[in-house]
Design an enzyme around this catalytic site. Structure first.
Site, PDB file in Angstrom:
ATOM      1  CE  LYS A  89      -4.114  -2.085   2.027  1.00  0.00           C
ATOM      2  NZ  LYS A  89      -5.183  -1.979   3.028  1.00  0.00           N
ATOM      3  CG  ASP A 110      -8.427   0.215   3.321  1.00  0.00           C
ATOM      4  OD1 ASP A 110      -9.152  -0.650   2.790  1.00  0.00           O
ATOM      5  OD2 ASP A 110      -7.184   0.178   3.283  1.00  0.00           O
TER       6      ASP A 110
END
Ligand code: ATR
Length: 271
Positions: free
Chosen positions: A66, A102
Site C-alpha cells: 500500500k 479503506d
C-alpha cells in the site's frame, strides 16, 4: 472489450476481492474481469507495469504494497494522501490515480450497515499503524465529539494526533491513562492476528454502543469477547468494511455503486 482489473499483494491466495467484484459486476451488468496477482515483495512496480502494458484498467492493492502504490501513483486523492497509503489504482493513459477507500469503507459499514452514527460521538481508535492512520480522516470527517487514539507505543499515537490536529478534535493517550468512556471503540491493531487483545480498561466500554474489530474471520476475537464482557452493547468484525471499501473502488472504476448487502451475506456464509 472486457475491462481487466485485479488485486495485487503477497500473499494473495486468501483474497476475497475477486469474489466481491465478480458479484458486483454481475449485479450491475458491468463487463469486467478481476483476477489475483501475486507480486514478489521486491517486484511491485514491475508487476503493475506489466499489468498496464497488457491493458489493465485498475488494481486493488493489499499488503505489503500500500505504501509502494502511494509512491507509484501520479495523482492522489485527498484521502490517499492523508492515509499515506493507496489501496486502489485507476489507470488512464500514462496517469495512475491512487485512492484509499479503506476509511470510507469503515465509515460506511459503521453508519449505513451497523447504523451507528458517529457525529457528536466519542470515538476510541486503538492502534497507530497503517490501518489506524487510514481511518482518521474519514472518522474526523463525521465530526465526532472527540477521537482518541490509543497505542501500545504511545509516541506513534501522539505523532498521528499531531499530524491530523487541523482536521478535528483528536488526541493521543497511552493504554494506562485511558480512563474515559466511549460510544464506539475501534480495534485497528494487529493484536488479534496473534490471538491477543490490546489491554484496554473495562471502563472504556461502560457506555459503548459498538466495539468494532477492523479485521474479520470466523467467530469472535479476544477483543470482541472482552468488549462484550465489559459491557459493550454490540460487537462487529470488519467484514462489512472489506465489502464497503470494495464498493467504493468499484464506483471509482465503473461509475456505478453496487449494492453491498447481498455480497456481505454471501461472504459471511462462506467464512
Ligand atoms: P497495520 O498496517 O495493520 O496497521 P502496522 O502498521 O504494523 O499494521 O501496525 C500494527 C499496530 O498494531 C500498531 O499500532 C501496533 O502497536 P505498536 O505501534 O505499539 O507496535 C499494534 N499491535 C500489534 N500487536 C499488538 C498487541 N499484541 N497489542 C497491542 N497492540 C498491538
Amino acid at each position: 472489450m472486457t475491462d481487466r482489473y485485479a488485486v495485487i499483494g503477497n500473499p494473495i491466495a486468501h483474497s476475497k476481492s475477486p469474489v466481491i467484484h465478480a458479484e458486483f459486476a454481475r449485479e450491475t451488468g458491468q463487463d469486467i474481469s478481476y483476477e489475483r496477482i501475486l507480486a514478489p515483495v521486491d517486484g511491485f512496480r514491475a508487476a503493475v507495469d506489466r499489468f498496464r502494458a497488457e491493458g489493465g484498467s485498475g488494481l486493488s492493492v493489499t499488503l505489503p504494497f500500500k505504501l509502494e502504490a502511494c509512491a507509484y501513483a501520479t495523482q492522489l486523492s485527498d484521502r490517499a494522501e492523508a492515509a499515506g497509503a493507496v489501496n486502489q489504482l485507476k489507470f488512464e493513459g500514462a496517469d495512475s490515480f491512487g485512492d484509499n477507500t479503506d476509511g470510507a469503507g469503515l465509515v460506511r459499514d459503521l453508519e449505513s450497515n451497523l447504523r451507528v452514527h458517529l457525529t457528536g460521538k466519542r470515538l476510541l481508535l486503538v492502534g497507530a499503524g497503517g490501518a489506524a492512520q487510514g481511518a482518521i480522516v474519514p472518522l474526523l470527517g463525521r465530526q465526532p465529539a472527540e477521537l482518541v487514539v490509543a497505542n501500545r507505543t504511545v509516541a506513534k499515537a501522539e505523532a498521528l494526533a499531531a499530524r491530523f490536529a487541523a482536521r478535528g478534535p483528536i488526541r493521543a493517550v497511552s493504554f494506562e491513562k485511558l480512563d474515559a468512556r466511549f460510544d464506539v471503540v475501534l480495534n485497528a491493531t494487529a493484536a488479534s492476528i496473534g490471538g491477543e487483545c490490546p489491554p484496554l480498561p473495562a471502563s472504556v466500554y461502560e457506555d459503548c454502543a459498538l466495539a468494532y474489530e477492523m479485521m474479520y474471520g470466523r467467530g469472535q476475537t479476544l477483543f470482541m469477547e472482552q468488549a462484550l464482557a465489559a459491557g459493550a452493547a454490540r460487537v462487529s468484525d470488519g467484514l462489512g468494511m472489506l465489502v464497503e471499501q470494495a464498493a467504493e473502488a468499484f464506483e471509482l472504476w465503473r461509475g456505478v455503486r453496487p449494492a453491498t448487502a447481498p455480497v456481505l451475506a454471501l461472504l459471511r456464509s462462506q467464512l
